[in-house]
Design a protein around this motif. Structure first.
Motif, PDB file in Angstrom:
ATOM      1  N   VAL A  32      11.514 -16.594 -43.380  1.00 42.63           N
ATOM      2  CA  VAL A  32      11.764 -15.362 -44.127  1.00 42.63           C
ATOM      3  C   VAL A  32      13.228 -15.012 -43.870  1.00 42.63           C
ATOM      4  N   ALA A  34      14.987 -12.134 -44.854  1.00 40.98           N
ATOM      5  CA  ALA A  34      15.281 -10.709 -44.654  1.00 40.98           C
ATOM      6  C   ALA A  34      13.957  -9.988 -44.463  1.00 40.98           C
ATOM      7  N   VAL A  36      10.804  -7.963 -45.096  1.00 42.45           N
ATOM      8  CA  VAL A  36      10.115  -7.866 -46.380  1.00 42.45           C
ATOM      9  C   VAL A  36       8.707  -7.299 -46.183  1.00 42.45           C
ATOM     10  N   ALA A  54      13.017 -10.719 -40.651  1.00 42.80           N
ATOM     11  CA  ALA A  54      13.851 -11.888 -40.912  1.00 42.80           C
ATOM     12  C   ALA A  54      13.674 -12.885 -39.773  1.00 42.80           C
ATOM     13  N   GLY A  71      15.962 -10.546 -54.833  1.00 43.06           N
ATOM     14  CA  GLY A  71      16.033 -10.462 -53.376  1.00 43.06           C
ATOM     15  C   GLY A  71      17.203 -11.262 -52.852  1.00 43.06           C
ATOM     16  N   THR A  91      11.671 -14.709 -53.291  1.00 42.80           N
ATOM     17  CA  THR A  91      13.101 -14.441 -53.108  1.00 42.80           C
ATOM     18  C   THR A  91      13.440 -14.034 -51.681  1.00 42.80           C
ATOM     19  N   TYR A  92      12.426 -13.833 -50.840  1.00 40.76           N
ATOM     20  CA  TYR A  92      12.639 -13.488 -49.431  1.00 40.76           C
ATOM     21  C   TYR A  92      12.312 -14.650 -48.492  1.00 40.76           C
TER      22      TYR A  92
END
Length: 105
Positions: A32, A34, A36, A54, A71, A91-92
């Motif tokens: 991951v 960031a 989320v 993250a 993201g 997107t994460y």
């Protein structure tokens, strides 16, 4: 065993007693990128069921289209199912691809 892959070999017997090796199932882990929110479905309108920091490693069981999200890694409508009733926007997650990397849900 590496932190990125978990391999589980499997064999099966066929009717005549000969052994048949089945391709090993591989569960790949992704980082991951960031913090989320984890949602109960593929969109931000679904209930928040958790949060990931993250650097957390996740296994993507399957992916499906949902709400388009922008993201840290771009814009996508792909959502990653990381557990039963647990989804994060692709997107994460650093998958190394802008497309699907797991079967569709």
């Amino acid at each position: 065993m590496s932190s990125e892959e978990l391999t589980m070999p499997a064999t099966a017997d066929v009717a005549d007693g000969a052994g048949l090796t089945i391709e090993a199932a591989t569960a790949r882990r992704y980082a991951v990128v960031a913090d989320v929110n984890v949602r109960s479905g593929p969109g931000t309108a679904y209930d928040k069921v958790g949060r990931l920091s993250a650097g957390t490693q996740v296994t993507i069981g399957c992916q499906q289209p949902g709400e388009t999200v922008t993201g840290p890694t771009g814009t996508s409508k792909i959502w990653d199912r990381i557990g039963s009733g647990r989804y994060v926007s692709d997107t994460y997650v650093r998958t190394g691809s802008n497309g699907y990397v797991a079967p569709r849900c």
